[in-house]
Design a protein around this motif. Structure first.
Motif, PDB file in Angstrom:
ATOM      1  N   GLU A 190       0.832  -1.210   0.000  1.00 53.11           N
ATOM      2  CA  GLU A 190       0.000   0.000   0.000  1.00 53.11           C
ATOM      3  C   GLU A 190       0.868   1.261   0.000  1.00 53.11           C
ATOM      4  O   GLU A 190       1.822   1.371   0.760  1.00 53.11           O
ATOM      5  CB  GLU A 190      -0.898  -0.010   1.254  1.00 53.11           C
ATOM      6  N   PRO A 191       0.574   2.218  -0.858  1.00 52.85           N
ATOM      7  CA  PRO A 191       1.366   3.455  -0.859  1.00 52.85           C
ATOM      8  C   PRO A 191       1.118   4.254   0.420  1.00 52.85           C
ATOM      9  O   PRO A 191       0.049   4.170   1.026  1.00 52.85           O
ATOM     10  CB  PRO A 191       0.848   4.202  -2.088  1.00 52.85           C
ATOM     11  N   SER A 192       2.128   5.050   0.784  1.00 56.41           N
ATOM     12  CA  SER A 192       2.074   5.692   2.096  1.00 56.41           C
ATOM     13  C   SER A 192       1.163   6.916   2.151  1.00 56.41           C
ATOM     14  O   SER A 192       0.885   7.416   3.242  1.00 56.41           O
ATOM     15  CB  SER A 192       3.490   6.046   2.546  1.00 56.41           C
ATOM     16  N   ASN A 193       0.675   7.394   1.015  1.00 56.88           N
ATOM     17  CA  ASN A 193      -0.343   8.459   1.099  1.00 56.88           C
ATOM     18  C   ASN A 193      -1.618   7.892   1.726  1.00 56.88           C
ATOM     19  O   ASN A 193      -2.339   8.577   2.448  1.00 56.88           O
ATOM     20  CB  ASN A 193      -0.621   9.104  -0.274  1.00 56.88           C
ATOM     21  N   VAL A 194      -1.860   6.621   1.481  1.00 50.90           N
ATOM     22  CA  VAL A 194      -3.016   5.948   2.091  1.00 50.90           C
ATOM     23  C   VAL A 194      -2.634   5.335   3.446  1.00 50.90           C
ATOM     24  O   VAL A 194      -3.359   5.435   4.423  1.00 50.90           O
ATOM     25  CB  VAL A 194      -3.536   4.836   1.139  1.00 50.90           C
ATOM     26  N   LYS A 195      -1.455   4.705   3.455  1.00 53.30           N
ATOM     27  CA  LYS A 195      -1.028   3.911   4.611  1.00 53.30           C
ATOM     28  C   LYS A 195      -0.486   4.774   5.755  1.00 53.30           C
ATOM     29  O   LYS A 195       0.711   4.898   5.946  1.00 53.30           O
ATOM     30  CB  LYS A 195       0.046   2.924   4.133  1.00 53.30           C
ATOM     31  N   SER A 196      -1.356   5.381   6.495  1.00 48.24           N
ATOM     32  CA  SER A 196      -0.946   6.147   7.677  1.00 48.24           C
ATOM     33  C   SER A 196      -0.964   5.198   8.877  1.00 48.24           C
ATOM     34  O   SER A 196      -1.511   4.096   8.791  1.00 48.24           O
ATOM     35  CB  SER A 196      -1.947   7.273   7.906  1.00 48.24           C
ATOM     36  N   PRO A 197      -0.421   5.626  10.007  1.00 48.09           N
ATOM     37  CA  PRO A 197      -0.537   4.783  11.214  1.00 48.09           C
ATOM     38  C   PRO A 197      -2.001   4.426  11.526  1.00 48.09           C
ATOM     39  O   PRO A 197      -2.299   3.275  11.878  1.00 48.09           O
ATOM     40  CB  PRO A 197       0.085   5.656  12.303  1.00 48.09           C
ATOM     41  N   GLY A 262       6.275  -5.800  15.929  1.00 48.17           N
ATOM     42  CA  GLY A 262       6.666  -5.353  14.594  1.00 48.17           C
ATOM     43  C   GLY A 262       6.924  -3.861  14.485  1.00 48.17           C
ATOM     44  O   GLY A 262       6.188  -3.045  15.038  1.00 48.17           O
ATOM     45  N   LYS A 263       7.983  -3.523  13.744  1.00 47.52           N
ATOM     46  CA  LYS A 263       8.252  -2.118  13.393  1.00 47.52           C
ATOM     47  C   LYS A 263       7.298  -1.732  12.278  1.00 47.52           C
ATOM     48  O   LYS A 263       7.189  -2.412  11.270  1.00 47.52           O
ATOM     49  CB  LYS A 263       9.695  -1.980  12.897  1.00 47.52           C
ATOM     50  N   SER A 264       6.610  -0.619  12.478  1.00 49.57           N
ATOM     51  CA  SER A 264       5.773  -0.122  11.398  1.00 49.57           C
ATOM     52  C   SER A 264       6.009   1.356  11.204  1.00 49.57           C
ATOM     53  O   SER A 264       5.308   2.202  11.770  1.00 49.57           O
ATOM     54  CB  SER A 264       4.296  -0.376  11.700  1.00 49.57           C
ATOM     55  N   VAL A 265       7.016   1.689  10.416  1.00 46.69           N
ATOM     56  CA  VAL A 265       7.201   3.074  10.002  1.00 46.69           C
ATOM     57  C   VAL A 265       6.499   3.163   8.644  1.00 46.69           C
ATOM     58  O   VAL A 265       6.954   2.576   7.666  1.00 46.69           O
ATOM     59  CB  VAL A 265       8.698   3.432   9.944  1.00 46.69           C
ATOM     60  N   THR A 266       5.369   3.837   8.623  1.00 50.18           N
ATOM     61  CA  THR A 266       4.533   3.786   7.420  1.00 50.18           C
ATOM     62  C   THR A 266       5.172   4.539   6.269  1.00 50.18           C
ATOM     63  O   THR A 266       4.864   4.292   5.109  1.00 50.18           O
ATOM     64  CB  THR A 266       3.116   4.329   7.678  1.00 50.18           C
ATOM     65  N   ILE A 274      17.706  13.405   6.757  1.00 54.71           N
ATOM     66  CA  ILE A 274      16.889  12.932   5.630  1.00 54.71           C
ATOM     67  C   ILE A 274      17.668  12.022   4.669  1.00 54.71           C
ATOM     68  O   ILE A 274      18.863  12.211   4.470  1.00 54.71           O
ATOM     69  CB  ILE A 274      16.273  14.150   4.895  1.00 54.71           C
ATOM     70  N   LYS A 275      16.953  11.067   4.107  1.00 54.17           N
ATOM     71  CA  LYS A 275      17.548  10.112   3.177  1.00 54.17           C
ATOM     72  C   LYS A 275      17.759  10.763   1.816  1.00 54.17           C
ATOM     73  O   LYS A 275      17.030  11.694   1.468  1.00 54.17           O
ATOM     74  CB  LYS A 275      16.588   8.919   2.988  1.00 54.17           C
ATOM     75  N   PRO A 276      18.691  10.265   1.019  1.00 51.04           N
ATOM     76  CA  PRO A 276      18.810  10.746  -0.368  1.00 51.04           C
ATOM     77  C   PRO A 276      17.547  10.401  -1.169  1.00 51.04           C
ATOM     78  O   PRO A 276      16.823   9.459  -0.811  1.00 51.04           O
ATOM     79  CB  PRO A 276      20.016   9.989  -0.914  1.00 51.04           C
ATOM     80  N   ALA A 277      17.265  11.161  -2.226  1.00 45.83           N
ATOM     81  CA  ALA A 277      16.027  10.968  -2.993  1.00 45.83           C
ATOM     82  C   ALA A 277      15.980   9.617  -3.695  1.00 45.83           C
ATOM     83  O   ALA A 277      14.931   8.984  -3.757  1.00 45.83           O
ATOM     84  CB  ALA A 277      15.882  12.090  -4.026  1.00 45.83           C
ATOM     85  N   GLY A 278      17.121   9.171  -4.230  1.00 40.67           N
ATOM     86  CA  GLY A 278      17.138   7.938  -5.027  1.00 40.67           C
ATOM     87  C   GLY A 278      16.710   6.740  -4.221  1.00 40.67           C
ATOM     88  O   GLY A 278      17.357   6.393  -3.224  1.00 40.67           O
ATOM     89  N   GLY A 279      15.619   6.121  -4.625  1.00 39.88           N
ATOM     90  CA  GLY A 279      15.165   4.903  -3.950  1.00 39.88           C
ATOM     91  C   GLY A 279      14.354   5.156  -2.690  1.00 39.88           C
ATOM     92  O   GLY A 279      13.958   4.214  -2.003  1.00 39.88           O
ATOM     93  N   GLU A 281      11.425   5.881  -2.361  1.00 36.42           N
ATOM     94  CA  GLU A 281      10.092   5.272  -2.465  1.00 36.42           C
ATOM     95  C   GLU A 281      10.049   3.869  -1.835  1.00 36.42           C
ATOM     96  O   GLU A 281       8.986   3.382  -1.470  1.00 36.42           O
ATOM     97  CB  GLU A 281       9.628   5.227  -3.930  1.00 36.42           C
ATOM     98  N   ASP A 282      11.211   3.234  -1.703  1.00 38.00           N
ATOM     99  CA  ASP A 282      11.248   1.928  -1.039  1.00 38.00           C
ATOM    100  C   ASP A 282      10.734   2.017   0.391  1.00 38.00           C
ATOM    101  O   ASP A 282      10.344   1.000   0.980  1.00 38.00           O
ATOM    102  CB  ASP A 282      12.679   1.380  -0.988  1.00 38.00           C
ATOM    103  N   MET A 283      10.791   3.191   0.950  1.00 31.38           N
ATOM    104  CA  MET A 283      10.439   3.309   2.362  1.00 31.38           C
ATOM    105  C   MET A 283       8.933   3.203   2.640  1.00 31.38           C
ATOM    106  O   MET A 283       8.502   3.290   3.782  1.00 31.38           O
ATOM    107  CB  MET A 283      11.050   4.577   2.960  1.00 31.38           C
ATOM    108  N   ILE A 284       8.146   2.944   1.594  1.00 31.82           N
ATOM    109  CA  ILE A 284       6.741   2.567   1.861  1.00 31.82           C
ATOM    110  C   ILE A 284       6.709   1.220   2.587  1.00 31.82           C
ATOM    111  O   ILE A 284       5.774   0.932   3.315  1.00 31.82           O
ATOM    112  CB  ILE A 284       5.849   2.467   0.589  1.00 31.82           C
TER     113      ILE A 284
END
Ligand code: BES
Ligand code: ZN
Ligand code: ZN
Length: 497
Positions: A190-197, A262-266, A274-279, A281-284
């Motif tokens: 699920e994309p993180s715009n939807v997947k909030s805590p 379980g760790k759930s960082v949405t 902050i992380k670099p931009a490349g990749g 999106e994996d953090m979903i």
């Protein structure tokens, strides 16, 4: 996909699948069909020098005398290697081959080559399970119907086997496990715009239907409990942090209890570090640990396991913001131990620290196992094949690894040691949240260990395996639902009966 089982009988029409051992010998029913169609199968087998190596396929369409049949031979490999896990793989291969042939339904003759370890109802159920697991695609947000059709495989499979009732019974149980795996995969995808805590908490509430008791804590409650480590991670997000407690009491009152955390960082931007931009999106899928826990709770409850299992997930979003945690901030965790936050991107351990302390304090479980996409360093160590397992208790570690072997999930033991533990000391607080550059997955585990209060504990770093960039034998690319099956098996082996 609809899966059914029936007693062996050659169908009159449609796709029919036969297995072939790796020795070139046709199965009994393939032989008898071959006779009826004047050797069309054996001719094709010879012309292609087809012996039935694992994954090899051969099709014979509309043979004279059985014009309504399409025959597919699927190589099962050498009979001596055909155990349950191999049979699941073959089931997935059957599914994929039918998919590329555009077959909407098929009949599969679950006939073991002679000498196979897995046969009869066991074979049919394993084939079906493999096909079922392979039948997953995340197409929720695809609106073009041709693109969707490309992802679609067969919608009906019938497995024919003597003793089909036994196969049906086995399948029913396995289907619950596959539902758990698919639930985890849906959550992780699920994309993180939807997947909030809060969205995640709502997904957990769905387990109520299966008899799981679900409780949700909001920020005010967590603040009262002193969960400042977890709250520090979520404070830069406009979305409220949550904690969900799921309880399945299928076992006797007072029987031993295992807790899965379980760790759930949405979404993990890294926060101010902050992380670099490349990749990024994996953090979903940085809530993959919670995916495992929720999926396992689903499987365990759906099949009504006679065991007591507690699932706890810490749900936060890690965002940079005017209100976000800064590097150098010091927080007091629920345990009372203070943490200097050197890097806001090492946030998973902060979430788990409070989730684990809360779990052991409230439930006094006999064992705690946490799951987390915790470090990039575990991928450096083990690549994308094995999950890393740390444990304060060797027997617990052995049991988890053994359960993984049974279901075909690869888990590798990693070391804990005082010498690593020292590396997270800091003069400014009880500990800091990152160690030196080397051994980053180990120092992360040492950090977690400080929040176990000596309850037997294991930590599985699933950063490398929660998501697959390549197709796996039983899985399409994407979310894997890793360790749902292993945890179901672990509970079966150690907490039931
Ligand atoms: N969520 C990441 C770990 C991760 C990386 C998961 C790649 C899946 C794929 C975690 O929160 C993180 O950022 N860890 C840092 C820790 C570091 C700052 C000590 C890392 O591994 O780089
Ligand atoms: Zn991070
Ligand atoms: Zn993270």
């Amino acid at each position: 996909m609809k899966i059914s089982f029936a007693e062996p009988k050659l169908p009159a029409r449609g796709f029919v699948v036969f297995l072939m051992g790796g020795d070139g010998e046709l199965s009994a029913s393939a032989k008898s069909l071959d006779k009826a169609i004047k050797g069309a199968i054996s001719r094709a087998v010879e012309a292609r020098s087809f012996v039935g190596k694992k994954g090899e396929t051969l099709s014979v369409f509309s043979p004279e005398g059985r014009e309504n049949l399409n025959i597919l031979l699927v190589g099962a490999g050498l009979a001596k290697d055909l155990d349950t896990l191999r049979a699941q793989e073959i089931g997935a291969i059957v599914y994929k081959s039918l998919s590329s042939l555009g077959a909407d339904s098929a009949t599969v003759l679950a006939e073991a080559p002679s000498g196979a370890k897995t046969r009869g109802a066991d074979l049919a159920a394993a084939l079906a399970f493999g096909a079922r697991l392979r039948d997953y695609s995340y197409d929720k947000y695809i609106t073009y119907s041709d693109a969707k059709a490309l992802l679609a495989g067969p919608t009906r499979l019938q497995f024919m086997v003597k003793g089909s009732a036994a196969a049906r019974r086995q399948h029913k149980e396995l289907d619950h496990i596959a539902d758990g795996v698919d639930f985890a995969r849906d959550l992780v995808s699920e994309p993180s715009n939807v997947k909030s805590p809060k969205w995640m908490a709502a997904q957990c509430r769905k387990l109520t239907k299966l008899g799981v008791k679900v409780e949700v804590l909001g920020e005010a409650q967590m603040k009262k409990l002193g969960m400042n480590a977890l709250l520090a991670v979520g404070q830069g997000s406009v979305r409220e942090s949550q904690m969900v407690i799921m309880r399945w009491n299928g076992g006797a009152k007072g029987a031993k209890t295992v807790s899965l955390i379980g760790k759930s960082v949405t979404f993990d931007t890294g926060g101010i570090s902050i992380k670099p931009a490349g990749g990024m999106e994996d953090m979903i899928w940085d809530m993959g640990g919670a995916g495992t826990v929720i999926g396992a709770m689903h499987a365990i409850a759906a099949r009504k396991a006679k065991a007591n299992v507690i699932g706890v997930v810490g749900l936060v979003e890690n965002m940079p913001d005017g209100n976000a945690t800064r590097p150098g901030d010091i927080v007091t965790s629920m345990s009372g131990q203070t943490i200097e936050i050197i890097n806001t991107d090492a946030e998973g351990r902060l979430v788990l620290a409070d989730a684990m302390w809360y779990t052991q304090k409230r439930f006094k479980p006999d064992a705690m196992i946490d799951f987390a996409t915790l470090t990039g360093a575990i991928m450096v160590a083990l690549g994308r094949e094995y999950a890393g397992l740390y444990a304060s208790d060797e027997a617990l570690s052995d049991k988890i690894i053994a359960a993984g072997k049974t279901v075909g999930e690869k888990i590798w033991p990693m070391p804990l040691d005082e010498a690593y533990d020292k590396q997270i000391n800091t003069p400014r607080a009880d500990m800091k949240n990152v160690g030196p550059r080397w051994g980053g997955s180990i120092t992360a585990a040492q950090f977690l260990k400080r929040f176990t209060n000596d309850v037997p504990w294991a930590h599985m770093d699933i950063a490398g395996v929660a998501w697959s960039e390549k197709e796996l034998p039983l899985m399409a690319k994407g979310a894997s639902g890793f360790a749902v099956r292993a945890m179901d098996q672990f509970v079966r082996d150690n907490y039931e009966g």
